[in-house]
Design a protein around this motif. Structure first.
Motif, PDB file in Angstrom:
ATOM      1  N   GLU A  29       0.795  -1.221   0.000  1.00 15.86           N
ATOM      2  CA  GLU A  29       0.000   0.000   0.000  1.00 15.86           C
ATOM      3  C   GLU A  29       0.832   1.277   0.000  1.00 15.86           C
ATOM      4  O   GLU A  29       0.281   2.370  -0.077  1.00 15.86           O
ATOM      5  N   GLY A  44      -8.187   2.809   1.401  1.00 17.25           N
ATOM      6  CA  GLY A  44      -8.181   1.424   1.857  1.00 17.25           C
ATOM      7  C   GLY A  44      -8.559   0.446   0.760  1.00 17.25           C
ATOM      8  O   GLY A  44      -8.193  -0.717   0.818  1.00 17.25           O
ATOM      9  N   TYR A  45      -9.303   0.909  -0.229  1.00 18.32           N
ATOM     10  CA  TYR A  45      -9.645   0.065  -1.369  1.00 18.32           C
ATOM     11  C   TYR A  45      -8.628   0.307  -2.471  1.00 18.32           C
ATOM     12  O   TYR A  45      -8.144   1.413  -2.659  1.00 18.32           O
ATOM     13  N   ARG A  46      -8.314  -0.754  -3.206  1.00 19.55           N
ATOM     14  CA  ARG A  46      -7.341  -0.661  -4.282  1.00 19.55           C
ATOM     15  C   ARG A  46      -7.959  -1.236  -5.549  1.00 19.55           C
ATOM     16  O   ARG A  46      -8.848  -2.093  -5.476  1.00 19.55           O
ATOM     17  N   CYS A  53     -10.034  -4.415  -4.465  1.00 13.66           N
ATOM     18  CA  CYS A  53      -9.521  -5.314  -3.444  1.00 13.66           C
ATOM     19  C   CYS A  53      -9.096  -4.509  -2.233  1.00 13.66           C
ATOM     20  O   CYS A  53      -9.023  -3.279  -2.275  1.00 13.66           O
ATOM     21  N   ARG A  54      -8.865  -5.211  -1.150  1.00 10.49           N
ATOM     22  CA  ARG A  54      -8.313  -4.632   0.074  1.00 10.49           C
ATOM     23  C   ARG A  54      -7.209  -5.545   0.550  1.00 10.49           C
ATOM     24  O   ARG A  54      -7.304  -6.769   0.457  1.00 10.49           O
ATOM     25  N   HIS A  58     -10.633 -10.019   4.747  1.00  9.30           N
ATOM     26  CA  HIS A  58     -11.793  -9.400   5.374  1.00  9.30           C
ATOM     27  C   HIS A  58     -13.003 -10.296   5.177  1.00  9.30           C
ATOM     28  O   HIS A  58     -13.021 -11.150   4.283  1.00  9.30           O
ATOM     29  N   PHE A  63     -17.616  -7.367   2.708  1.00 10.57           N
ATOM     30  CA  PHE A  63     -16.844  -6.760   1.623  1.00 10.57           C
ATOM     31  C   PHE A  63     -17.697  -6.587   0.371  1.00 10.57           C
ATOM     32  O   PHE A  63     -17.656  -5.547  -0.289  1.00 10.57           O
ATOM     33  N   ILE A 116      -5.046 -10.770   0.437  1.00 14.60           N
ATOM     34  CA  ILE A 116      -5.965  -9.762  -0.101  1.00 14.60           C
ATOM     35  C   ILE A 116      -7.368 -10.351  -0.175  1.00 14.60           C
ATOM     36  O   ILE A 116      -7.534 -11.554  -0.278  1.00 14.60           O
TER      37      ILE A 116
END
Length: 129
Positions: A29, A44-46, A53-54, A58, A63, A116
């Motif tokens: 990150e 926080g989200y990509r 994704c994070r 999770h 999600f 992830i």
């Protein structure tokens, strides 16, 4: 009386592996070769390989709800699942015009594996793509 072998070496190797994985999480990150790119409106989200994704594993149901709430109306989450990714280096002698490393899926026990949670997104039928 039985002698107990010295476990120091194993403890040192375990600590080094744990630190390498922590470093990989940080690099995913931050830094020059991040996993995907940050979502512009949702920290926080990509965005990686066209999906949201994070970093970290999770709850998948939560999600899905979170991602569906931020997707445009023409899109939805088909499914979410847990994966692992790590940075790879090109083969020796390979010349790359873009970057020397890239994020790829990997086994959970691979060196530098980053957990992830990824949402596989779809476009609704009848909508322009």
């Amino acid at each position: 009386m039985t002698a107990h072998p010295d476990q120091t070496y194993i403890a040192i190797l375990g600590a080094a592996l744990a630190q390498a994985n922590i470093n990989a999480l940080i690099l995913a990150e931050n830094g020059t070769n991040q996993l995907g790119r940050p979502h512009p409106n949702h920290p926080g989200y990509r965005i990686w390989n066209g999906n949201l994704c994070r970093v970290g594993h999770h709850d998948q149901d939560t999600f899905v709800l979170e991602v569906n709430a931020i997707l445009p109306g023409r899109m939805y989450v088909d499914m979410a699942h847990h994966e692992h990714a790590h940075l790879t280096r090109p083969a020796p002698g390979h010349r790359s015009s873009t970057t020397d490393t890239q994020w790829v899926y990997c086994r959970p026990d691979a060196d530098g594996a980053v957990p992830i949670t990824i949402a596989i997104t779809q476009t609704r039928d009848g909508e322009p793509r």
